[in-house]
Design an enzyme around this catalytic site. Sequence first.
Site, short mmCIF file in Angstrom:
data_model
loop_
_atom_site.label_atom_id
_atom_site.label_comp_id
_atom_site.label_asym_id
_atom_site.label_seq_id
_atom_site.Cartn_x
_atom_site.Cartn_y
_atom_site.Cartn_z
N THR A 102 -51.60 66.26 0.66
CA THR A 102 -51.24 66.48 -0.75
C THR A 102 -51.72 67.84 -1.23
OG1 THR A 102 -53.25 65.42 -1.64
CG2 THR A 102 -51.36 64.00 -1.17
N HIS B 103 -44.12 51.35 -37.47
CA HIS B 103 -44.00 50.67 -38.76
C HIS B 103 -44.92 51.26 -39.83
CE1 HIS B 103 -41.59 47.70 -36.70
NE2 HIS B 103 -42.57 47.44 -35.86
N ARG C 12 -35.85 51.13 -45.83
CA ARG C 12 -37.18 51.16 -45.23
C ARG C 12 -37.44 52.53 -44.62
NH1 ARG C 12 -36.72 48.17 -39.26
NH2 ARG C 12 -34.89 49.33 -38.53
N GLN D 291 -31.08 50.01 -32.80
CA GLN D 291 -30.13 49.80 -31.69
C GLN D 291 -28.82 50.54 -31.93
OE1 GLN D 291 -32.14 47.53 -33.04
NE2 GLN D 291 -32.59 45.82 -31.67
N LYS E 49 -48.69 64.44 -4.60
CA LYS E 49 -49.67 65.11 -5.44
C LYS E 49 -49.19 65.07 -6.88
CE LYS E 49 -53.52 67.67 -5.01
NZ LYS E 49 -54.71 67.18 -4.29
#
Length: 295
Positions: A58, A257, A177, A229, A11
């Site tokens: 369920t 972005h 940036r 990263q 469920k």
Amino acid sequence: MVKLSAARYGKDNIRVYKVYRNNEAGTQEVIEMTVGVLLLGDIETSYTQADNSVVVATDTMKNTVYLLAKQHPVSPPELFGSIVASHFVETYKHIHSAQVKVIVHKWTRMTVDGKLHPHSFLRDGADTRNVEAVATEGKGVDVRSAIAGLLVLKSTGSAFHGFIRDEYATLPEVSDRILSTEVDCGWSWDTFTNLKDVQAAVPKFDDAWNIAKTITLETFAKDESASVQNTMYKMCEQILSAVPMVKTVDYSLPNKHYFEIDLSWYNGLKNTGKDAEVYAPQSDPNGLIQCTVSR
């Protein structure tokens, strides 16, 4: 000849709200969750022979979640998820594993007239506290905690250069940036032998969640990021160092972005490079950076 290779059912999207009333203090605490349950076990005949005698309906799962929420604490969610998962494995002998997902939705106490209001709350963000608890017969309880949907942005302090340049590359290298992402950070605990071990660890769950969120936000803000990263790896290292019972940490960070808009067509107006002030937020496509760091 064919055979059933894998099967599970359950469920999903069970909405649960629980209120704790402190009549002495005149205050209330509220917790709202979305719970999902999946069961695995000796259920093959329900698929292959239309044998419903092995099926826990369920709807029964939904009822069970409500009853357990009434009878037990629902906070921290690591404990409640483990209670629900363990219940199904212990109650139904043909069910050998139960996977329970819990999403905790934010309700933050309002401040009214300079004071915390005793029973009024607001949702001050879309981020959620998530848990997945898996109880497996003969193995124990595995728990993964997570922060999801935490939207962050910094307007400077991020760079990206030195990547592979070939005939397919058009992205310019940048030394500064905008960096924005929606944090999905998870950490997996050492396997708990049983529910009692989970109960013994209860104080550590809230602490770990607060530590992980603090590390995520502070590292995001302070790190002079050479790449998503590298920044996410630093976050993983710190969480593993701060929470000894955690065996792995994982992040999934979409790179949201923001593109400069060239406005030079209007009387030579400068709006690129060091003169950039107005940007166009992008919905897609986006970068997606993921990692898992373990001991």
